[in-house]
Write a protein that holds these residues in place. Structure first.
Motif, short mmCIF file in Angstrom:
data_model
loop_
_atom_site.label_atom_id
_atom_site.label_comp_id
_atom_site.label_asym_id
_atom_site.label_seq_id
_atom_site.Cartn_x
_atom_site.Cartn_y
_atom_site.Cartn_z
N ASP A 1 0.81 -1.21 0.00
CA ASP A 1 0.00 0.00 0.00
C ASP A 1 0.85 1.27 0.00
OD1 ASP A 1 -2.29 -1.52 0.00
OD2 ASP A 1 -2.70 -1.27 2.14
N ALA A 2 1.93 1.27 0.78
CA ALA A 2 2.75 2.47 0.89
C ALA A 2 3.40 2.83 -0.44
CB ALA A 2 3.82 2.28 1.96
N VAL A 3 3.93 1.84 -1.14
CA VAL A 3 4.64 2.10 -2.40
C VAL A 3 3.65 2.46 -3.51
CG1 VAL A 3 6.02 1.01 -4.22
CG2 VAL A 3 6.68 0.76 -1.82
N VAL A 4 2.54 1.73 -3.61
CA VAL A 4 1.55 2.06 -4.62
C VAL A 4 0.95 3.45 -4.35
CG1 VAL A 4 -0.72 1.42 -5.55
CG2 VAL A 4 1.02 -0.33 -5.16
N ARG A 5 0.78 3.78 -3.08
CA ARG A 5 0.22 5.08 -2.71
C ARG A 5 1.09 6.23 -3.21
NH1 ARG A 5 1.18 8.86 1.20
NH2 ARG A 5 -0.62 10.04 1.96
N VAL A 6 2.38 6.19 -2.88
CA VAL A 6 3.22 7.34 -3.21
C VAL A 6 3.48 7.43 -4.71
CG1 VAL A 6 5.46 6.19 -2.87
CG2 VAL A 6 5.26 8.65 -2.55
N HIS A 7 3.69 6.28 -5.37
CA HIS A 7 4.01 6.33 -6.80
C HIS A 7 2.75 6.56 -7.65
CE1 HIS A 7 8.29 5.28 -6.75
NE2 HIS A 7 8.00 4.53 -5.71
N LEU A 8 1.76 5.70 -7.49
CA LEU A 8 0.61 5.75 -8.39
C LEU A 8 -0.40 6.82 -7.97
CD1 LEU A 8 -0.69 4.64 -10.88
CD2 LEU A 8 -1.56 2.71 -9.54
N LYS A 9 -0.82 6.79 -6.72
CA LYS A 9 -1.74 7.83 -6.24
C LYS A 9 -1.06 9.19 -6.24
CE LYS A 9 -5.15 8.53 -2.56
NZ LYS A 9 -5.62 8.05 -1.22
N GLY A 10 0.25 9.20 -5.96
CA GLY A 10 1.01 10.44 -5.96
C GLY A 10 1.22 11.02 -7.35
N HIS A 11 0.97 10.25 -8.38
CA HIS A 11 0.91 10.78 -9.74
C HIS A 11 -0.51 11.21 -10.09
CE1 HIS A 11 5.02 9.50 -10.50
NE2 HIS A 11 4.93 9.94 -11.74
N PHE A 12 -1.49 10.40 -9.71
CA PHE A 12 -2.87 10.67 -10.08
C PHE A 12 -3.41 11.97 -9.49
CE2 PHE A 12 -7.21 10.12 -8.20
CZ PHE A 12 -7.93 10.52 -9.32
N LEU A 13 -3.25 12.18 -8.18
CA LEU A 13 -3.89 13.33 -7.54
C LEU A 13 -3.36 14.67 -8.04
CD1 LEU A 13 -4.36 12.00 -3.90
CD2 LEU A 13 -6.13 12.38 -5.64
N PRO A 14 -2.03 14.88 -8.14
CA PRO A 14 -1.58 16.15 -8.72
C PRO A 14 -2.03 16.33 -10.17
CG PRO A 14 0.19 15.13 -7.48
CD PRO A 14 -0.90 14.11 -7.59
#
Length: 293
Positions: free
Chosen positions: A118-131
């Motif tokens: 969860d931590a890695v998918v959160r920062v990489h994938l969600k961290g690309h999607f939201l911005p």
């Protein structure tokens, strides 16, 4: 320098160190005003002391450029929104978004627990999607108001996301997801004047030095391509993935139809297997997974 980004406002996430720092400095050297985002965490995502974002912003200002630091968590809706607001509040516009933030928690699959996934998918994938979502909403509003932007997005994928990497199932899955996000965004946002591309960089940073011990290419070698993709000069280039290492740039060619068989009716399992084996014999052999024996 050529001032290829003169007058542009550029946001770079994960810009306190490594590739992000190199990108931020390179954009500033080419005339851009830069929002330097970094949460200031360690390699595993845990909090770390100091503000690397402010250090990079100060370095840009000391060199005569314009920059502001942003320390928000861009993998949250609030942090992503404040990132775009920082560009608009300080510089009055937003032209380019570079998604780069990330960290590693490498494990073999049987040892990979849910928190590390969860931590890695959160920062990489969600961290690309939201911005991306926040920036896209701004650019859409600008386009609808008759101020069509010349907007650019540069995402950061990885060879791990394109070919796979042993011991990095979470990271590889997230980076593959970024490619899919890039392709969708390129198609959806073109009408608003937004181009979206991705790079798969190979450079020696604190994140890669323990994984790829023989990698010597510098982060600064990747940044010229990122700057060009983030500039108006890249007009017409969108939905593409580039690999960059040292002085080498490669256009990566993804999934496309290969050998095909059509019976015109339903196959039996045995027939399907026979056809699949025949087609595999005609197909190109895929690249090896990184780290495979």
């Amino acid at each position: 320098m050529t001032d290829i980004c003169a007058g542009r406002v550029v946001v770079v996430t994960g810009a306190g160190r490594g590739l992000g720092r190199a990108h931020a400095l390179a954009f500033a050297a080419e005339g851009a005003k830069v929002v330097v985002n970094d949460l200031g965490v360690g390699l595993d995502g845990a909090p770390a002391p100091g503000s690397p974002a402010e250090l990079v912003a100060a370095e840009i200002r000391a060199a005569g450029g314009e920059a502001v630091a942003h320390g928000g968590d861009i993998a949250t809706a609030k942090g992503a929104a404040s990132l775009v607001e920082a560009a608009l509040d300080h510089f009055g516009r937003l032209d380019t978004l570079v998604g780069n933030a990330g960290f590693l928690r490498d494990r073999m699959l049987v040892n990979l627990d849910e928190d590390d996934w969860d931590a890695v998918v959160r920062v990489h994938l969600k961290g690309h999607f939201l911005p991306l979502r926040e920036a896209a909403a701004h650019w859409r509003a600008e386009a609808k108001a008759g101020r069509r932007p010349v907007a650019r997005v540069v995402h950061t994928t990885s060879g791990a996301g394109l070919l796979g990497s042993v011991g990095q199932g979470n990271y590889a899955a997230a980076k593959a997801g970024i490619v899919g996000l890039t392709l969708v965004a390129s198609a959806e946002l073109a009408r608003y004047g937004v181009q979206v591309n991705a790079i798969a960089p190979a450079a020696r940073t604190r994140m890669t030095e323990q994984v790829f011990t023989g990698l010597e290419a510098a982060p600064e070698d990747v940044s010229p391509l990122v700057v060009w993709l983030g500039s108006a000069a890249s007009e017409g280039v969108t939905g593409r993935v580039f690999e960059a290492e040292g002085g080498r740039i490669t256009v990566m060619e993804g999934w496309r139809p290969g050998p095909t068989a059509d019976k015109g009716a339903r196959w039996t399992p045995a027939e399907a297997g026979e056809a699949a084996r025949r087609l595999l014999g005609e197909a190109e052999v895929p690249g090896a997974v990184y780290g495979a024996g």
